[in-house]
Design an enzyme around this catalytic site. Structure first.
Site, PDB file in Angstrom:
ATOM      1  N   SER A 166      -5.699  -1.014  -5.704  1.00 57.18           N
ATOM      2  CA  SER A 166      -4.510  -1.300  -6.508  1.00 57.18           C
ATOM      3  C   SER A 166      -3.852  -2.557  -5.958  1.00 57.18           C
ATOM      4  CB  SER A 166      -3.511  -0.136  -6.432  1.00 57.18           C
ATOM      5  OG  SER A 166      -2.258  -0.504  -6.997  1.00 57.18           O
ATOM      6  N   TYR A 180       1.287   5.457  -1.466  1.00 58.58           N
ATOM      7  CA  TYR A 180       0.198   5.119  -2.389  1.00 58.58           C
ATOM      8  C   TYR A 180      -0.371   3.739  -2.058  1.00 58.58           C
ATOM      9  CZ  TYR A 180      -2.131   3.835  -6.768  1.00 58.58           C
ATOM     10  OH  TYR A 180      -3.039   3.398  -7.713  1.00 58.58           O
TER      11      TYR A 180
END
Length: 271
Positions: A166, A180
């Protein structure tokens, strides 16, 4: 001059084109599963809970003329991962590729407020799950270290792995979900390390770093309209589509990426 180097793009010529897509029942995973089928792959569609969604993706794959297998497993559970790979072996044959797409997010929260339970869920799914799935794929695909059982079944002929990272791994996601972001930073490092470890075993390992993509994963983080309300943060002024990420993933699985390993591709609209 013969240097003794064997050039390989991944899967050996004539090898079965079987790919396992974890988290393949929705979003980027579903788009990837369908694009793989369009490119001639038979696809195992992993899901954690939503069997109906996985069945719907598999129906679309079979409509494209490819074999499809819905297979349940929580990638954070090693026993379920082992059973999943065994099911793929039995139903579809030797694995040629893995897309490590399954992952979780959580509601926006500062690090000061995060519980150990939240961190364990995040890291067990996003990091440990990706490691264990890659381990099982390597055991089946490696031209050097494939298990004897894999070789007897026609494996050990190389392959490709694509991990989902990501853009948060670079940006850190302060005030949103640093945990995350940290899990995806680990995926970046894992991708580079594994790629170099298996480069002479017929396996290519790469990653795709999506930016803000218009999928329903944002709802599970408590911000369902995040993709559109955050458009001003993106130089292209729009969120990405799952199909745009899938295109990058499937290119990295393909023969066109035969000299690409250890790469981390940003697909983030310039963010």
């Amino acid at each position: 001059m013969n240097t003794g180097v064997v050039y390989t793009s991944g899967v050996a010529p004539g090898a079965p084109r079987v790919v396992l897509v974890t988290g393949g029942s929705r979003g980027i995973g579903a788009a990837t599963a369908l694009r793989c089928a369009q490119q001639g792959w038979d696809v195992a569609v992993n899901y954690a809970r939503d069997a109906q969604a996985a069945d719907a993706v598999c129906a679309q794959i079979t409509a494209l003329g490819r074999r499809a297998l819905p297979v349940q497993a929580d990638v954070a559970d090693e026993a379920q991962v082992l059973a999943m790979f065994d099911a793929v072996d039995a139903a579809l044959g030797p694995l040629g590729a893995l897309v490590n797409n399954a992952g979780v997010v959580a509601e926006n929260q500062r690090v000061a407020d995060m519980t150990v339970q939240r961190l364990q869920r995040m890291f067990n799914t996003n990091i440990v799950g990706s490691f264990v799935c890659a381990r099982e794929a390597v055991r089946r695909m490696s031209t050097v270290h494939a298990t004897e059982a894999a070789r007897r079944a026609g494996g050990g002929r190389g392959g490709a792995i694509v991990n989902l990272s990501s853009k948060a791994a670079v940006l850190g996601a302060p005030g949103w979900y640093v945990d995350y972001a940290a899990s995806k930073g680990a995926i970046d490092t894992f991708t580079v390390g594994l790629a170099r470890e298996v480069a002479l075993e017929g396996i290519r390992v790469n990653a795709v770093r999506p930016g803000i993509i218009d999928t329903d994963i944002h709802a599970s983080g408590g911000w369902p309209d995040r993709a559109h309300t955050s458009s001003a943060l993106i130089p292209m002024q729009r969120p990405g589509r799952a199909e745009e990420i899938a295109a990058a993933i499937v290119w990295l699985l393909s023969e066109d990426a035969s000299y690409t390993t250890g790469a981390i591709m940003d697909v983030a609209g310039g963010r």
